[in-house]
Design an enzyme around this catalytic site. Structure first.
Site, PDB file in Angstrom:
ATOM      1  N   LYS A  80     -14.430 -13.286  -2.531  1.00  0.00           N
ATOM      2  CA  LYS A  80     -13.491 -13.340  -3.106  1.00  0.00           C
ATOM      3  C   LYS A  80     -13.702 -13.671  -4.743  1.00  0.00           C
ATOM      4  O   LYS A  80     -12.829 -13.214  -5.869  1.00  0.00           O
ATOM      5  CB  LYS A  80     -12.448 -14.456  -2.600  1.00  0.00           C
ATOM      6  N   LYS A 104     -11.380  -3.006   7.377  1.00  0.00           N
ATOM      7  CA  LYS A 104     -10.319  -3.793   7.708  1.00  0.00           C
ATOM      8  C   LYS A 104      -8.907  -3.274   7.050  1.00  0.00           C
ATOM      9  O   LYS A 104      -8.951  -2.927   6.000  1.00  0.00           O
ATOM     10  CB  LYS A 104     -10.387  -5.225   7.341  1.00  0.00           C
ATOM     11  N   LYS A 117      -4.146  -5.441   2.848  1.00  0.00           N
ATOM     12  CA  LYS A 117      -2.793  -5.515   2.020  1.00  0.00           C
ATOM     13  C   LYS A 117      -3.226  -4.849   0.499  1.00  0.00           C
ATOM     14  O   LYS A 117      -2.480  -4.402  -0.309  1.00  0.00           O
ATOM     15  CB  LYS A 117      -2.196  -6.796   1.719  1.00  0.00           C
TER      16      LYS A 117
END
Ligand code: TRP
Length: 343
Positions: A114, A206, A209
């Protein structure tokens, strides 16, 4: 609440909820209600570890709450709340910041992903995120935590923190007459046919969003036509479906669609293939469209109805927070005594 063992899980209010969130988390939360006392938390404090527009954050908190309820979580029998309303999360996280070691956090792969290349510019909160997650779970002394594969490392950290706290403060607990171990070792609950729902455009990624292509995911609020067209356009391979699960190896797109069908129908992949094996994808996709619309349609429309009444949702969250606080405050009283704070 009447069960012996306690489940805690959290969902971040960031971005639209999709089929991956539904099958990987929310649908499993619903099932666990019959066997555990459950706390389901909208983790808004985790959300702000990366920038969130304030108006959008509020909307997303209500939307996740609506999804929980629309999917069948019962906020009267269990506890549904947002994290920031229970101050114990922040208080226990601070204590855990002082229990966890820098070396432990430096190993967290999610932070590395991240934070990306510009690590100097990541928030301190993003780095300390796993300590807050440990606090979420241990504040309620939860024994079971339904999470995705990607959260396994964080749960292991929570176990390490629980153990170090128990060890470091062992003598203090004994002096207070608190025998044995204060924090339990929380167990992950991982699995199910769709523990990992993959992108409809690329079976190796995966469902997310943040994927730039909306065709890669099915959003919980997509209407029936949108769901149908996304499934019809989903990537496949030229072979017919195999008759046994073994035959899905090396065919990630086929495996993903079969897994989605199995999870939505609550049957095994073998059973899906017993019905559709040997057939063409077009036949299978048509059945998957019908099943998806039948299962997700009512959830999506109930979600929309609920978010149109924000005061009702806010009342549910306040009630949940009040009931969570009863458990949290008791833990924090004991933690303060154990650590040696005067109260
Ligand atoms: N980190 C989790 C995720 O991104 C969300 C989360 C926060 C959580 N606190 C938790 C999950 C406690 C389980 C238990 O999916």
């Amino acid at each position: 609440m009447a069960f012996q063992q306690r489940v805690f899980s959290g969902v971040q209010p960031t971005g639209n909820l999709h089929l991956g969130n539904y099958l990987g988390a929310i649908q499993r939360f619903v099932a666990l209600q019959d066997s555990y006392d459950c706390l389901y938390c909208v983790v808004d404090m985790h959300a702000i570890t990366v920038w969130q527009d304030p108006a959008e954050l509020k909307k997303q908190i209500r939307e996740v709450t609506a999804a929980f309820i629309a999917a069948g979580i019962d906020p009267a029998k269990h506890i549904v709340f947002n994290q920031s309303q229970v101050s114990g999360h922040a208080e226990l996280a601070w204590v855990f910041n002082c229990v966890a070691r820098l070396g432990w956090l430096n190993r967290m792969t999610q932070f590395k992903e991240k934070a990306g290349k510009d690590r100097e510019n990541a928030s301190v909160g993003l780095y300390a995120y796993p300590n807050l997650m440990a606090a979420d779970i241990l504040l309620y002394r939860a024994t079971h935590v339904p999470v995705g594969e990607d959260q396994k490392q964080h749960l292991e950290l929570a176990r390490d923190i629980a153990q170090k706290f128990n060890n470091d403060f062992g003598p203090s607990m004994t002096a207070l007459g608190l025998e044995g171990t204060f924090f339990p070792q929380p167990e992950p609950l991982i699995g199910g046919p769709a523990a990992r729902v993959m992108s409809l455009r690329d079976g190796s990624k995966k469902m997310s969003k943040s994927d730039p292509s909306d065709l890669s995911r099915i959003n919980l609020t997509d209407d029936a036509d949108t769901v149908a067209s996304k499934i019809r356009k989903a990537k496949t391979d030229p072979e017919p479906l195999p008759s046994e699960a073994e035959g899905l190896k090396g065919r990630p797109e086929a495996e993903n669609l079969v897994g989605i069908y199995a999870a939505l129908a609550d049957i095994s992949k073998e059973k899906v293939l017993a019905e559709f094996g040997g057939g063409q994808f077009s036949t299978f996709k048509a059945a998957l469209v019908d099943l998806s619309v039948a299962k997700l349609g009512p959830v999506g429309s109930e979600m929309k109805r609920l978010v149109s009444e924000p005061s009702h949702i806010d009342a549910i969250l306040r009630d949940g927070a009040a009931r969570a606080r009863v458990i949290a405050d008791e833990t924090m009283r004991q933690v303060k005594d154990i650590v040696g704070f005067v109260r």
